[in-house]
Motif scaffolding. Structure first.
Motif, short mmCIF file in Angstrom:
data_model
loop_
_atom_site.label_atom_id
_atom_site.label_comp_id
_atom_site.label_asym_id
_atom_site.label_seq_id
_atom_site.Cartn_x
_atom_site.Cartn_y
_atom_site.Cartn_z
N ILE A 64 0.93 -1.21 0.15
CA ILE A 64 0.16 0.06 0.15
C ILE A 64 0.96 1.17 -0.10
CG2 ILE A 64 -1.85 1.35 1.25
CD1 ILE A 64 -2.23 -1.43 2.79
N ASP A 65 0.52 2.28 -0.75
CA ASP A 65 1.14 3.55 -0.89
C ASP A 65 2.79 3.47 -0.83
OD1 ASP A 65 -1.39 4.60 -1.01
OD2 ASP A 65 -1.56 4.86 1.36
N PRO A 66 3.48 2.67 -1.81
CA PRO A 66 4.91 2.81 -1.55
C PRO A 66 5.53 3.96 -2.01
CG PRO A 66 4.08 1.83 -3.79
CD PRO A 66 2.98 1.97 -2.73
N PHE A 67 4.82 4.83 -2.77
CA PHE A 67 5.58 5.84 -3.58
C PHE A 67 5.37 7.30 -2.83
CE2 PHE A 67 4.85 3.00 -7.06
CZ PHE A 67 6.25 2.37 -7.18
N ALA A 68 6.32 7.93 -2.70
CA ALA A 68 6.16 9.44 -2.38
C ALA A 68 5.51 10.29 -3.30
CB ALA A 68 7.65 10.19 -1.81
N GLU A 69 5.69 9.94 -4.51
CA GLU A 69 5.23 10.71 -5.74
C GLU A 69 3.55 10.43 -5.73
OE1 GLU A 69 9.23 9.35 -7.35
OE2 GLU A 69 7.63 8.50 -6.17
N GLU A 70 2.84 11.44 -6.36
CA GLU A 70 1.38 11.03 -6.78
C GLU A 70 1.38 10.01 -7.97
OE1 GLU A 70 -1.52 12.16 -5.32
OE2 GLU A 70 0.15 13.43 -3.86
N PRO A 71 0.42 9.15 -7.89
CA PRO A 71 0.07 8.09 -8.76
C PRO A 71 0.54 8.36 -10.12
CG PRO A 71 -1.67 8.06 -6.88
CD PRO A 71 -0.83 9.26 -6.74
N GLU A 72 -0.16 9.57 -10.68
CA GLU A 72 0.00 10.12 -11.93
C GLU A 72 1.44 10.46 -12.34
OE1 GLU A 72 -1.77 11.33 -9.75
OE2 GLU A 72 -3.85 11.27 -10.42
N ALA A 79 7.87 -5.67 -9.34
CA ALA A 79 7.34 -6.75 -8.59
C ALA A 79 6.02 -7.24 -9.03
CB ALA A 79 7.35 -6.48 -7.00
N GLU A 80 5.93 -7.74 -10.01
CA GLU A 80 4.52 -8.07 -10.71
C GLU A 80 3.82 -8.95 -9.79
OE1 GLU A 80 4.84 -9.67 -14.52
OE2 GLU A 80 5.72 -7.70 -15.54
N GLU A 81 4.31 -9.83 -8.98
CA GLU A 81 3.60 -10.91 -8.12
C GLU A 81 2.86 -9.96 -6.82
OE1 GLU A 81 7.78 -10.53 -6.27
OE2 GLU A 81 6.78 -10.41 -8.33
N ILE A 82 3.27 -8.85 -6.56
CA ILE A 82 2.89 -8.11 -5.42
C ILE A 82 1.88 -7.06 -5.86
CG2 ILE A 82 3.47 -6.53 -3.45
CD1 ILE A 82 6.24 -7.50 -3.58
N PRO A 83 0.58 -7.08 -5.47
CA PRO A 83 -0.29 -6.08 -5.82
C PRO A 83 -0.23 -4.89 -5.31
CG PRO A 83 -1.66 -8.49 -5.20
CD PRO A 83 -0.11 -8.21 -4.91
N LEU A 84 -0.51 -3.71 -5.89
CA LEU A 84 -0.20 -2.36 -5.33
C LEU A 84 -1.65 -1.85 -4.89
CD1 LEU A 84 1.90 -0.45 -7.97
CD2 LEU A 84 2.66 -0.92 -5.52
N GLY A 85 -1.53 -1.20 -3.75
CA GLY A 85 -2.69 -0.57 -3.20
C GLY A 85 -2.49 0.99 -3.09
N ALA A 86 -3.53 1.75 -3.13
CA ALA A 86 -3.33 3.37 -3.20
C ALA A 86 -4.67 3.84 -2.23
CB ALA A 86 -3.66 3.80 -4.49
N THR A 87 -4.11 4.46 -1.16
CA THR A 87 -5.39 5.23 -0.35
C THR A 87 -5.76 6.24 -1.05
OG1 THR A 87 -3.95 4.23 1.65
CG2 THR A 87 -5.73 6.23 1.79
N ILE A 88 -7.23 6.24 -0.95
CA ILE A 88 -8.07 7.47 -1.41
C ILE A 88 -9.06 7.91 -0.53
CG2 ILE A 88 -7.74 6.58 -3.77
CD1 ILE A 88 -10.91 5.87 -1.95
N SER A 89 -9.27 9.38 -0.96
CA SER A 89 -10.49 10.02 -0.17
C SER A 89 -11.60 10.23 -0.90
CB SER A 89 -9.80 11.12 0.63
OG SER A 89 -9.14 12.02 -0.32
N SER A 90 -11.87 9.98 -2.20
CA SER A 90 -13.03 10.64 -2.78
C SER A 90 -13.08 9.73 -3.97
CB SER A 90 -12.82 11.89 -3.30
OG SER A 90 -11.72 12.13 -4.28
N PRO A 91 -14.44 9.82 -4.53
CA PRO A 91 -14.50 8.86 -5.60
C PRO A 91 -13.55 9.51 -7.05
CG PRO A 91 -16.45 9.51 -4.80
CD PRO A 91 -15.64 10.22 -4.12
N GLY A 92 -13.44 10.57 -6.99
CA GLY A 92 -12.39 11.21 -8.19
C GLY A 92 -11.21 10.63 -7.94
N GLU A 93 -10.56 10.36 -6.92
CA GLU A 93 -9.28 9.85 -6.87
C GLU A 93 -9.29 8.37 -7.26
OE1 GLU A 93 -7.61 10.14 -2.93
OE2 GLU A 93 -7.80 12.43 -2.93
#
Length: 348
Positions: free
Chosen positions: A202-210, A219-233
């Motif tokens: 979850i949330d590995p990167f300091a940069e924004e996803p874009e 690491a294709e075998e490890i799924p990525l997760g991203a914390t969000i706070s709105s439907p737009g995100e």
């Protein structure tokens, strides 16, 4: 049915570690028919400031329909303080469910699951204590455990390997990067955990996803997760193909309904969902269970710290079975507040 009164209570509850405790603001919302609803939020408010906040907020809320939850977005302090909006919305939903005499999961599409598996976040501790705690949690059925990373590769790798060595591969591990790593610097960490089964990073990167759109996750075998706070995100994550999962922190979204909207958008985009209400003390735990109970695309354990509490403020403790909590089926949030416990742990 309209809002007629509002009460705040600052409470501190003891955790299972005797020296630790956690605080929350409990809200009681009263309607013009004397029905009541309860909510919970986590704000850095001093207990002695609560009467001032009540005097400020009640004139803004009094006379408003409990059914017009979108109107909360028009009230200036609720626009700025997502946690407060989440707590007030929770109390309104509790009221609505009580009026309908139905648990919220029934009002939001029906109860899809009866039990919600929970994840435990591993606190910072010495490696000598780690084995004992991991054994205790797995004995209780908490097989999904979350490890917070620091951005220090050597320290993070040491802790990850210590956890895996102590658990003897009996746990499902999630890594929470907490935006600690630049994309260009994360490869040594990924190489260091090669061969370790990780359910989600979850949330590995300091940069924004874009900003990471051109980066190829090695690491294709490890799924990525991203914390969000709105439907737009959620939409932005889906368009950038920046994650496999979205992590919905209910309080940060500003309320249960926005969190539900995020889950619906994620399902439409083909993304799985993890729910998070880490500081839930009972009321918020019940709210998370209602939301998780009716949301199909939740495929991993949800995070809250309810089972780390020695006490709560509920009349009956939520039912734990093999690391999962039962979705309460009473009206509203499905639980009742014990006023005696509330007064016992009330700070002001």
């Amino acid at each position: 049915m309209k809002i007629s009164d509002l009460e705040f209570y600052a409470v501190r509850l003891p955790q299972r570690k005797a020296e630790e405790s956690v605080c929350a603001i409990i809200l009681r919302l009263v309607s013009d028919t004397d029905a009541e609803g309860w909510g919970e939020c986590h704000l850095n408010w001093l207990p002695e400031s609560l009467p001032m906040w009540r005097d400020y907020l009640l004139p803004l809320l009094a006379g408003r329909s409990i059914f017009r939850l979108e109107d909360f977005r028009e009230i200036e302090p609720l626009q700025k303080i997502a946690g407060l909006r989440a707590g007030l919305e929770m109390a309104c939903w509790d009221l609505i469910g009580r009026v309908a005499n139905q648990p919220l999961c029934h009002l939001w599409g029906g109860r899809y699951r009866e039990h919600v598996p929970l994840a435990i976040r591993i606190p910072s501790m010495s490696e000598s204590n780690l084995s004992q705690w991991l054994h205790t949690w797995t004995e209780q059925g908490f097989y999904t455990q979350i490890l917070s990373l620091t951005g220090d590769i050597e320290k993070d790798l040491s802790f990850i390997h210590a956890v895996k060595d102590a658990s003897a591969d009996h746990i499902q591990l999630q890594l929470d990067g907490r935006h600690s790593y630049l994309a260009k610097n994360i490869e040594p960490l990924l190489q260091g955990i090669a061969g370790i089964e990780v359910d989600c990073f979850i949330d590995p990167f300091a940069e924004e996803p874009e900003a990471c759109e051109g980066y190829v996750w090695q690491a294709e075998e490890i799924p990525l997760g991203a914390t969000i706070s709105s439907p737009g995100e959620v939409v932005s994550i889906a368009l950038a193909r920046a994650a496999d999962y979205v992590v919905i922190d209910v309080e940060k979204t500003g309320g249960l309904w926005t969190a539900k909207e995020c889950a619906v958008v994620a399902q439409a985009a083909g993304l799985e969902v993890l729910l998070r209400y880490p500081q839930a003390l009972g009321l918020a735990t019940a709210a998370l269970l209602q939301l998780a109970g009716c949301t199909r695309n939740i495929t991993m354990a949800s995070e809250c710290q309810y089972e780390q509490l020695r006490e709560d403020i509920l009349s009956e403790r939520l039912e734990l079975l093999d690391g999962a909590l039962a979705v309460p089926i009473g009206p509203g949030l499905g639980i009742e507040v014990d006023r005696g416990k509330l007064e016992e742990y009330w700070l002001f």
